[in-house]
Structures are given as structure tokens and as C-alpha cells.
Motif scaffolding. Structure first.
Motif, PDB file in Angstrom:
ATOM      1  N   VAL A  62       0.828  -1.211   0.000  1.00 47.27           N
ATOM      2  CA  VAL A  62       0.000   0.000   0.000  1.00 47.27           C
ATOM      3  C   VAL A  62       0.862   1.261   0.000  1.00 47.27           C
ATOM      4  N   ARG A  63       1.910   1.291   0.815  1.00 52.32           N
ATOM      5  CA  ARG A  63       2.936   2.338   0.797  1.00 52.32           C
ATOM      6  C   ARG A  63       2.472   3.686   1.351  1.00 52.32           C
ATOM      7  N   LEU A  64       1.594   3.656   2.342  1.00 59.84           N
ATOM      8  CA  LEU A  64       1.272   4.873   3.076  1.00 59.84           C
ATOM      9  C   LEU A  64       2.278   5.046   4.204  1.00 59.84           C
ATOM     10  N   TRP A  65       2.687   6.279   4.456  1.00 58.23           N
ATOM     11  CA  TRP A  65       3.679   6.497   5.496  1.00 58.23           C
ATOM     12  C   TRP A  65       3.025   6.463   6.874  1.00 58.23           C
ATOM     13  N   ILE A  66       3.843   6.259   7.902  1.00 58.86           N
ATOM     14  CA  ILE A  66       3.350   6.209   9.272  1.00 58.86           C
ATOM     15  C   ILE A  66       3.249   7.639   9.799  1.00 58.86           C
ATOM     16  N   LEU A  67       2.050   8.050  10.181  1.00 63.05           N
ATOM     17  CA  LEU A  67       1.848   9.416  10.638  1.00 63.05           C
ATOM     18  C   LEU A  67       1.944   9.533  12.157  1.00 63.05           C
ATOM     19  N   GLY A  68       1.055   8.852  12.865  1.00 62.09           N
ATOM     20  CA  GLY A  68       1.082   8.932  14.317  1.00 62.09           C
ATOM     21  C   GLY A  68       0.839  10.334  14.819  1.00 62.09           C
ATOM     22  N   ALA A  69       1.655  10.764  15.779  1.00 57.53           N
ATOM     23  CA  ALA A  69       1.445  12.055  16.436  1.00 57.53           C
ATOM     24  C   ALA A  69       1.626  13.228  15.489  1.00 57.53           C
ATOM     25  N   THR A  70       2.379  13.048  14.417  1.00 60.55           N
ATOM     26  CA  THR A  70       2.593  14.170  13.503  1.00 60.55           C
ATOM     27  C   THR A  70       1.309  14.563  12.794  1.00 60.55           C
ATOM     28  N   SER A  71       0.411  13.599  12.627  1.00 61.74           N
ATOM     29  CA  SER A  71      -0.878  13.827  11.979  1.00 61.74           C
ATOM     30  C   SER A  71      -0.676  14.463  10.604  1.00 61.74           C
ATOM     31  N   HIS A  72      -1.761  14.900  10.001  1.00 58.75           N
ATOM     32  CA  HIS A  72      -1.656  15.545   8.695  1.00 58.75           C
ATOM     33  C   HIS A  72      -2.876  16.417   8.442  1.00 58.75           C
ATOM     34  N   MET A  73      -3.513  16.847   9.519  1.00 60.58           N
ATOM     35  CA  MET A  73      -4.789  17.548   9.356  1.00 60.58           C
ATOM     36  C   MET A  73      -4.679  19.022   9.728  1.00 60.58           C
ATOM     37  N   GLY A  74      -3.531  19.627   9.431  1.00 65.77           N
ATOM     38  CA  GLY A  74      -3.404  21.049   9.630  1.00 65.77           C
ATOM     39  C   GLY A  74      -2.985  21.478  11.015  1.00 65.77           C
ATOM     40  N   ASN A  75      -2.649  20.511  11.896  1.00 63.13           N
ATOM     41  CA  ASN A  75      -2.282  20.911  13.251  1.00 63.13           C
ATOM     42  C   ASN A  75      -0.779  21.155  13.404  1.00 63.13           C
ATOM     43  N   ASN A  76      -0.014  20.939  12.339  1.00 64.40           N
ATOM     44  CA  ASN A  76       1.396  21.321  12.295  1.00 64.40           C
ATOM     45  C   ASN A  76       2.230  20.689  13.403  1.00 64.40           C
ATOM     46  N   ASN A  77       1.941  19.444  13.731  1.00 59.59           N
ATOM     47  CA  ASN A  77       2.717  18.735  14.752  1.00 59.59           C
ATOM     48  C   ASN A  77       3.925  18.057  14.128  1.00 59.59           C
ATOM     49  N   ARG A  78       4.658  18.755  13.284  1.00 58.23           N
ATOM     50  CA  ARG A  78       5.718  18.114  12.515  1.00 58.23           C
ATOM     51  C   ARG A  78       6.844  17.587  13.389  1.00 58.23           C
ATOM     52  N   TRP A  79       6.990  18.132  14.607  1.00 60.66           N
ATOM     53  CA  TRP A  79       8.074  17.671  15.471  1.00 60.66           C
ATOM     54  C   TRP A  79       7.582  16.677  16.524  1.00 60.66           C
ATOM     55  N   ALA A  80       6.309  16.348  16.509  1.00 59.62           N
ATOM     56  CA  ALA A  80       5.783  15.376  17.464  1.00 59.62           C
ATOM     57  C   ALA A  80       6.301  13.977  17.118  1.00 59.62           C
ATOM     58  N   ARG A  81       6.398  13.131  18.133  1.00 62.46           N
ATOM     59  CA  ARG A  81       6.998  11.816  17.892  1.00 62.46           C
ATOM     60  C   ARG A  81       6.646  10.854  19.021  1.00 62.46           C
ATOM     61  N   GLU A  82       6.224   9.643  18.650  1.00 68.23           N
ATOM     62  CA  GLU A  82       5.985   8.609  19.647  1.00 68.23           C
ATOM     63  C   GLU A  82       7.292   7.923  20.030  1.00 68.23           C
ATOM     64  N   GLY A  83       7.332   7.397  21.230  1.00 63.57           N
ATOM     65  CA  GLY A  83       8.475   6.583  21.640  1.00 63.57           C
ATOM     66  C   GLY A  83       8.132   5.108  21.541  1.00 63.57           C
ATOM     67  N   GLY A  84       8.838   4.289  22.278  1.00 64.74           N
ATOM     68  CA  GLY A  84       8.529   2.867  22.326  1.00 64.74           C
ATOM     69  C   GLY A  84       8.900   2.121  21.059  1.00 64.74           C
ATOM     70  N   VAL A  85       8.158   1.060  20.797  1.00 64.44           N
ATOM     71  CA  VAL A  85       8.487   0.136  19.704  1.00 64.44           C
ATOM     72  C   VAL A  85       8.388   0.816  18.341  1.00 64.44           C
ATOM     73  N   ILE A  86       7.376   1.667  18.151  1.00 62.78           N
ATOM     74  CA  ILE A  86       7.233   2.293  16.833  1.00 62.78           C
ATOM     75  C   ILE A  86       8.424   3.202  16.538  1.00 62.78           C
ATOM     76  N   ASP A  87       8.913   3.895  17.554  1.00 63.75           N
ATOM     77  CA  ASP A  87      10.087   4.743  17.356  1.00 63.75           C
ATOM     78  C   ASP A  87      11.310   3.886  17.055  1.00 63.75           C
ATOM     79  N   GLU A  88      11.434   2.768  17.738  1.00 63.01           N
ATOM     80  CA  GLU A  88      12.541   1.834  17.481  1.00 63.01           C
ATOM     81  C   GLU A  88      12.533   1.360  16.032  1.00 63.01           C
ATOM     82  N   ILE A  89      11.344   1.057  15.525  1.00 68.30           N
ATOM     83  CA  ILE A  89      11.220   0.593  14.139  1.00 68.30           C
ATOM     84  C   ILE A  89      11.589   1.703  13.160  1.00 68.30           C
ATOM     85  N   LEU A  90      11.089   2.907  13.399  1.00 60.30           N
ATOM     86  CA  LEU A  90      11.352   4.014  12.486  1.00 60.30           C
ATOM     87  C   LEU A  90      12.823   4.418  12.486  1.00 60.30           C
ATOM     88  N   VAL A  91      13.470   4.383  13.654  1.00 60.98           N
ATOM     89  CA  VAL A  91      14.897   4.705  13.726  1.00 60.98           C
ATOM     90  C   VAL A  91      15.711   3.648  12.973  1.00 60.98           C
TER      91      VAL A  91
END
Length: 237
Positions: A62-91
Motif C-alpha cells: 500500500v505504501r502509506l507512510w506512518i503518521l502517528g502524532a505528527t498527523s496531517h490535518m493542519g495541526n502542524n505537529n511536525r516535530w511530534a513523535r511517539e516513543g517505544g516500539v514504533i520509534d525503534e522501528i522508524l529509527v
């Protein structure tokens, strides 16, 4: 070579019965993170995914990117970031896959799961039935793998439905709702003004490249000739 004579009786699939502490149905990002988290706590976990790769919408299929806390609905949370396993995977993916190759991301997820000895992974395996031990408890799920013609019956005291379509919860009789509620119901800032029963829209994945000659597009016979035939089409302007 396998050779078997004609039989008047129906043949049954090979059936494997598994017993586990925890069963997760759905190998998307949510299911993968849940499985890894449980496994690291010493919980014997079975992860069932109906596709050949993990990741769900974030996989190469499908190739959609992982959004999470950054969202994409105009709230400009571009620096937001989850920790834990999802962060481990993304790093890990950033280190191994700087080009953002979706197929390589598949291998990052697969490696993360296979590295956990407490996870039994069933790919290409689709859950289609549920057995309950009482009114409020699931006893087992039944799934079929078309690649090896094997039926799996998986028993556990705990189940997690991360399937996306909610097949386990639906079959088990859980209450559910579909669509989107209006923002006043739960005080959600980005919820719509009015509730509606529609689900996610279509996604269009495409690529572009430069050519030195005109390229003609020939649509398939089933393509709509008039966009206004789409039920939710809205003219702008």
C-alpha cells in the motif's frame, strides 16, 4: 511426486492446533508493535497476518507512510513523535533504508518480529471464524493459509483484533459503530461538523518519470467515462 487415488469421501485440509498466551489478528503496524511488546514481557504470542508481508497500509503493498502524532490535518505537529516500539522501528528503518524503499521497510518489520522468540508468525493466514467459551470470552480463532493449504485453530485466553476490518470483534459479537461522529460527542477538535457513515476514501498511488516522447493513456474498459457517476463526487467552484 504425490499420487493419490480417487476418493468418494471429501478430503479435509491439514489442521494445526496452536495454544498460546496471546493472539493478535492483523500484522499492520499496530499488530506488530503489540506483538513485540507482549513478547518482550515473556508472553507467548501468535501474530496472524493475512498478507505475505507485515505493515498493513505501511507495507510495500500500500505504501502509506506512518503518521502517528505528527498527523496531517493542519495541526502542524511536525516535530511530534511517539516513543517505544514504533520509534525503534522508524529509527532502524532510517538507518537501514535512507532512500525510503518500501520493500526494505517490509524486511525491517519482518526482522523485528522474527527476532522475538516468543512470537509465532503466521503470514498469508486469514482468520475467518471465532469460537467463544462463554458470552464474553473468545476461546479460539480459526484461520486458513492458502499457500500451504493448512487450517490453523489457535487457542488463547487473550485476543487482540488489529485486523483493520474488525473480523474477530464482529464474529465474537462485540458492539461496534461505523463512520465518524461529530466533534461535540467527544470534544474532538478535528472531528467533522456532522456525523456520517462513510468510511475511508480511495487512495491513488502513482509514480512519474521524464520521457522524450508523448505517452498515450488507454484506460481499461471498466473505467468511468464521466466522473459525475461517482456517488460522492462534488463539483468545486
Amino acid at each position: 511426486m504425490l499420487l493419490e487415488k480417487y476418493s468418494k469421501q471429501e478430503r479435509g485440509n491439514s489442521t494445526i492446533n496452536l495454544v498460546s498466551d496471546f493472539v493478535i489478528v492483523g500484522g499492520g503496524v499496530a499488530g506488530v508493535c503489540a506483538a513485540i511488546t507482549a513478547a518482550r514481557q515473556g508472553i507467548k504470542t501468535v501474530l496472524i497476518q493475512d498478507r505475505p508481508v507485515l505493515g498493513g497500509n505501511a507495507s510495500s503493498e500500500v505504501r502509506l507512510w506512518i503518521l502517528g502524532a505528527t498527523s496531517h490535518m493542519g495541526n502542524n505537529n511536525r516535530w511530534a513523535r511517539e516513543g517505544g516500539v514504533i520509534d525503534e522501528i522508524l529509527v532502524e528503518n532510517m538507518y537501514r533504508n535512507k532512500e525510503g524503499n518500501a520493500v526494505i521497510f517490509d524486511t525491517v518489520l519482518l526482522e523485528k518480529v522474527l527476532n522475538e522468540t516468543n512470537i509465532t508468525l503466521l503470514l498469508n493466514t486469514s482468520v475467518y471464524d471465532v469460537e467463544k467459551s462463554n458470552d464474553s470470552s473468545i476461546k479460539s480463532v480459526t484461520a486458513f493459509n492458502s499457500q500451504n493449504s493448512t487450517t490453523y485453530v489457535v487457542n488463547a485466553p487473550l485476543f487482540c483484533d488489529a485486523s483493520g476490518d474488525g473480523i474477530v470483534a464482529f464474529k465474537a459479537g462485540a458492539s461496534f459503530r461505523m463512520g465518524a461522529e461529530k466533534k461535540e460527542e467527544f470534544g474532538e477538535l478535528f472531528a467533522p461538523e456532522k456525523s456520517y457513515g462513510e468510511l475511508l476514501g480511495h487512495s491513488m498511488y502513482f509514480y512519474s518519470k521524464r520521457e522524450d516522447h508523448p505517452v498515450t493513456y488507454r484506460p481499461p474498459a471498466f473505467a468511468l467515462k464521466d466522473i459525475t457517476e461517482i456517488p460522492r463526487y462534488k463539483a468545486i467552484g
